[in-house]
Design a protein around this motif. Structure first.
Motif, short mmCIF file in Angstrom:
data_model
loop_
_atom_site.label_atom_id
_atom_site.label_comp_id
_atom_site.label_asym_id
_atom_site.label_seq_id
_atom_site.Cartn_x
_atom_site.Cartn_y
_atom_site.Cartn_z
N MET A 539 11.60 -6.53 5.11
CA MET A 539 11.70 -7.70 4.03
C MET A 539 10.93 -8.76 4.04
SD MET A 539 15.62 -9.79 4.07
CE MET A 539 16.36 -8.56 3.34
N ASP A 540 10.24 -9.10 5.10
CA ASP A 540 9.58 -10.54 5.21
C ASP A 540 8.04 -10.18 4.49
OD1 ASP A 540 8.93 -8.60 7.40
OD2 ASP A 540 8.11 -10.13 8.56
N ILE A 541 7.78 -9.05 4.42
CA ILE A 541 6.48 -8.54 3.84
C ILE A 541 6.54 -7.83 2.55
CG2 ILE A 541 5.25 -8.56 5.96
CD1 ILE A 541 5.18 -5.71 6.01
N VAL A 542 7.73 -7.64 2.19
CA VAL A 542 7.89 -6.76 0.88
C VAL A 542 7.55 -7.18 -0.34
CG1 VAL A 542 10.14 -7.67 0.12
CG2 VAL A 542 9.70 -5.31 -0.26
N ASP A 543 7.17 -8.40 -0.56
CA ASP A 543 6.50 -8.99 -1.63
C ASP A 543 5.16 -8.86 -1.58
OD1 ASP A 543 8.92 -9.66 -2.72
OD2 ASP A 543 9.13 -11.80 -1.57
N ARG A 544 4.49 -8.80 -0.62
CA ARG A 544 2.94 -8.51 -0.40
C ARG A 544 2.37 -7.34 -0.35
NH1 ARG A 544 1.71 -11.94 4.57
NH2 ARG A 544 3.80 -11.32 5.33
N ILE A 545 3.61 -6.20 -0.22
CA ILE A 545 3.07 -4.93 -0.21
C ILE A 545 2.42 -4.54 -1.41
CG2 ILE A 545 3.73 -2.27 0.38
CD1 ILE A 545 5.97 -3.54 1.94
N PRO A 546 1.27 -3.79 -1.49
CA PRO A 546 0.70 -3.16 -2.72
C PRO A 546 1.38 -2.08 -3.21
CG PRO A 546 -1.12 -3.57 -0.99
CD PRO A 546 0.25 -3.88 -0.51
N TYR A 547 1.58 -1.73 -4.38
CA TYR A 547 1.96 -0.72 -4.99
C TYR A 547 3.89 -0.49 -4.71
CZ TYR A 547 -2.88 0.18 -4.60
OH TYR A 547 -4.43 0.08 -4.70
N TRP A 548 4.34 -1.71 -4.32
CA TRP A 548 5.80 -1.58 -3.87
C TRP A 548 6.53 -1.23 -5.42
CZ3 TRP A 548 8.56 -1.00 0.14
CH2 TRP A 548 9.97 -1.06 0.17
#
Length: 807
Positions: A539-548
């Motif tokens: 949850m804390d890094i989901v906005d920064r994950i490429p290709y999410w």
């Protein structure tokens, strides 16, 4: 000969109390002796008995023979003052041996026999125990019965050596031992009392044997149950409501169902679904070198409601044989000969079911299988690494990565497939030209066609195919972009606190090597659980994950495919989502693209053809394999394994169907608790007061869980109970109390306010309100409970699939 009284055990020389005490001591102490051996103390023979049962039988005969040589004591009661002389005279006349032989206790003995047989079925098949346990149970029950009789008669001051007691005990003991004498006697009694369906043996030219359970006998056994036939009638009426509507609820509402040859001709028809798969059974004493590979065919009723059809009790074994026998072409026609004849008879002649005058017809809707089994049964190529390896279209393997629209491929049809088969018969070397190896081995079935009867399996294609590929690719991307180390990701996955309903399917321990190798360990449901909870874990890094966005696209696709009530109007959206997903996935992760990704290309058209693909999923059938493997391991008999397993599976079916009602009793619940109405908070009291259907007493009875219509409701489960507005925004409620009111179940539900839908997490953010409502069991829109997670000071809950208003 005068009877001798045994005073001492001939094995351990312990003092015993007469002949009865001697037999009781032998049963209780020496029943499990590995080297049992003793002579008979009542005769002059020096023969040593090494079998406990034969020794007791011999000893009993000597005791009875000695009693008949002497004048039997007719008095049952020692205290004659209690009984008057007239009653004594009549009673003495009744105790003569010839009249006792005509003693009217046959019905009681039959009831005892039936009850004991039912008990053996519950113990042996309910817990899947070896057949040898029956003899131990019989000896123990006989010993218990004799001990109880002696204790009771001694308390009543009745003569223990009375012949009536010995005859009755002897008859009961004879019944118990006859039932458990061997497997054949046990099965014959099950045939008599509980309609055991004996598997038919099929002798194969190779010397092995296959076993077929007659499908007509299975259906008659099922439809003789009162509630089963009525349930199917109600479901068929419910299915008919969606004819011509936008919602595709069932196979009957799909394109193929509307064009089905038998369904168009005969209205009174019930659909059957078949399943085929291989299972491996390993002898634990021999290791992997002694693996036995078997092929199974299962049967289920396609017109049964989904809440019941998901139960393993409604999946029935149909055919079982060794896998190597199926590979022999000479055996294939022999293996399916009986099945083909029975299904042809069901389609043409039907069965006259209980309560009906006209026959009811049965036909096959689909044959579910994984891709390999489906291609083998349909006669398609079984290689997925080259050639035309898709059974839905004629695309070549090398072109799969570059085609993202179904309109760009040539779809197989029944007419074109027949042409391909004829061409292959004339020119066998052209098999690779069409991806067809041979004519289907099930083509003799009139209702079976390889193009229309082999639906896709979203469990193998998505659970074990696309979902793991997306998870592994995203996790590898996170490590490569240094958002997290592989050790940190493993720690997050392994230490995440899963909800109550997700806990049973939590994934196995994740290792750093799994991330580097781009693999996801675990079973299908464990991979699915990880896929659903991955946004919460990251949850804390989901906005920064490429290709999410690939994850979000797949979740949208899955919500439509997994829906109970998919709409025809959704299919164009589904097709666009699949096209976008496949194009992006192949561009970003080309090395991860597999043929199962291409099979997704046909999902929208297959939904229109077969109805909800969720109903064609192999998940529950795969779970049935666990029972067969457990039977093989518990029996520990690997000689003619299909015979052993098929008989035990049929005995298990006797255990499941021996009650009058086939469905589990509705209303099974936990322990009842009482609470005063005024002790609830005011909002709950107001909700109870507003429930105009029921009047509540001062004392409220509630439970922690209850099973209604095969669905388990627990306190703390979150359901969708209403769809708001044209956008169909779900309103959630958490079960706080489950109340029993005048034999009706009511649920006190704590309402939540829906704040927003989080696209990156693919879940709804909700917040608890002060509102409480009282709902009935049929007022929940979803019967699947979801876990509510409290993360970052907010509540989040998933929707199991895309919901829609159903009138």
């Amino acid at each position: 000969m005068s009877i001798n009284c045994v005073q001492q055990c001939s094995i351990c020389f312990v003092n015993v109390n007469g002949n009865n005490g001697y037999i009781r001591h032998i049963r209780q102490v020496h029943v499990n002796d590995r080297q049992f051996g003793t002579p008979c103390a009542l005769c002059d023979s020096k023969f040593v008995f090494t079998n406990l049962k034969s020794f007791i039988s011999h000893f009993r005969k000597h005791m009875l023979h000695s009693l008949f040589d002497e004048v039997p004591t007719p008095d049952l009661c020692v205290n004659h003052d209690i009984i008057n002389s007239d009653v004594n005279d009549d009673f003495e006349e009744q105790l003569t041996i010839p009249e006792y032989e005509q003693y009217e206790h046959c019905d009681q003995l039959e009831e005892i026999k039936k009850f004991y047989l039912k008990m053996l079925l519950r113990v042996r098949e309910g817990h899947i125990l070896p057949g040898a346990v029956m003899k131990t149970i019989s000896l123990s029950v006989c010993s218990l019965l004799e001990t109880f009789s002696i204790f009771l008669l001694s308390k009543l001051n009745i003569n223990l050596d009375n012949p009536i007691l010995r005859h009755v005990n002897g008859d009961i003991e004879k019944i118990l031992f006859e039932i458990s004498k061997n497997e054949e006697s046990f099965i014959s009694d099950c045939e008599l009392y509980f309609k055991f369906i004996k598997p038919k043996e099929i002798q194969l030219p190779t010397g092995n044997k296959a076993y077929y359970i007659p499908i007509c006998d299975v259906l008659m056994c099922l439809f003789q149950k009162k509630d089963f036939y009525e349930c199917i009638k109600r479901e068929k009426k419910y299915i008919c409501q969606f004819d011509g509507q936008d919602i595709i609820y069932h196979y009957r509402n799909g394109e193929i169902g509307r064009q089905h040859r038998i369904l168009k001709i005969k209205e009174n028809t019930i659909l059957l679904q078949l399943y085929c798969d291989d299972i491996g059974v390993i002898n634990p004493l021999m290791g992997k070198n002694a693996a036995h590979k078997l092929t199974t065919f299962y049967l289920s009723i396609d017109d049964l409601p989904a809440c019941y059809n998901s139960s393993l009790n409604f999946i029935y074994l149909l055919l079982l044989f060794y896998r190597k026998d199926f590979e022999n072409e000479n055996n294939r026609q022999i293996l399916f000969n009986l099945l083909n004849k029975d299904i042809e008879c069901l389609e043409n002649d039907g069965l006259i079911l209980p309560g009906d005058i006209t026959p009811t017809y049965f036909t096959i809707s689909t044959l579910c299988a994984d891709n390999l089994a489906a291609h083998e049964l349909g006669g398609f190529t079984c290689s997925f690494n080259s050639g035309r390896c898709c059974r839905y279209c004629l695309i070549h393997h090398k072109d799969m990565k570059y085609v993202y629209r179904e309109a760009d491929v040539l779809i197989r049809t029944a007419a074109s497939h027949d042409f391909h088969v004829k061409h292959i018969d004339n020119v066998p070397n052209d098999k690779s030209l069409y991806g067809v190896n041979e004519k289907s081995i099930l083509s003799t079935l009139l209702s079976f066609n390889p193009i229309t009867s082999l639906p896709p399996d979203i469990m193998h294609d998505i659970f074990e195919g696309i979902m793991p590929k997306i998870i592994s690719s995203l996790l590898h991307t996170i490590v490569s972009t240094r958002l997290c180390t592989s050790a940190q990701i493993c720690y997050r996955i392994n230490n995440f606190i899963y909800g109550i309903n997700d806990r049973r399917n939590r994934p196995p321990t994740f290792k750093e090597k799994d991330i580097h190798d781009k693999r996801v360990p675990g079973k299908a449901m464990e991979k699915y659980c990880l896929f659903l909870n991955l946004p919460f874990i990251l949850m804390d890094i989901v906005d920064r994950i490429p290709y999410w966005f690939l994850y979000e696209l797949l979740r949208q696709i899955w919500d439509i495919l997994h829906s109970d009530y998919p709409r025809k109007s959704w299919l164009s959206t589904l097709e666009d989502l699949i096209q976008e997903f496949l194009q992006l996935f192949q561009t970003i992760f080309p090395e991860q693209f597999i043929p199962k990704c291409h099979f997704l290309l046909h999902a929208a058209r297959n939904t229109a053809k077969y109805g909800p693909l969720k109903r064609q999923m192999n998940l529950r059938y795969e779970s049935k394999h666990h029972l067969l493997k457990k039977i093989a391991n518990r029996c520990n008999n690997y000689i003619n394994l299909p015979c052993t397993i098929s008989k035990r599976v049929q005995l298990r079916q006797c255990y499941e169907l021996m009650e009058e009602n086939i469905f589990k009793c509705s209303g099974i619940s936990g322990k009842f608790h009482s609470r005063r109405k005024i002790s609830f908070r005011k909002e709950i009291q107001n909700a109870l007061r507003d429930d105009y259907l029921f009047d509540y007493d001062e004392l409220i009875e509630y439970v922690k869980w209850v099973v209604l219509n095969n669905i388990k409701y627990k306190i703390g489960d979150v359901f969708v109970f209403y769809l708001l507005g044209g956008e169909e925004i779900p309103l959630f409620g958490e079960i706080k109390y489950i109340i029993n009111n005048k034999k009706a179940w009511r649920f006190i539900v704590h309402c939540y306010e829906t704040i927003s839908f989080r696209e990156n997490l693919h879940c709804y953010e909700i917040s608890p309100s002060n509102a409480y409502v009282v709902l009935g069991e049929n007022e929940f829109l979803t019967y699947k409970a979801e876990d509510c997670y409290f993360l970052n000071n907010s509540y989040f809950v998933r929707v199991p699939y895309r919901l829609t208003h159903v009138e």
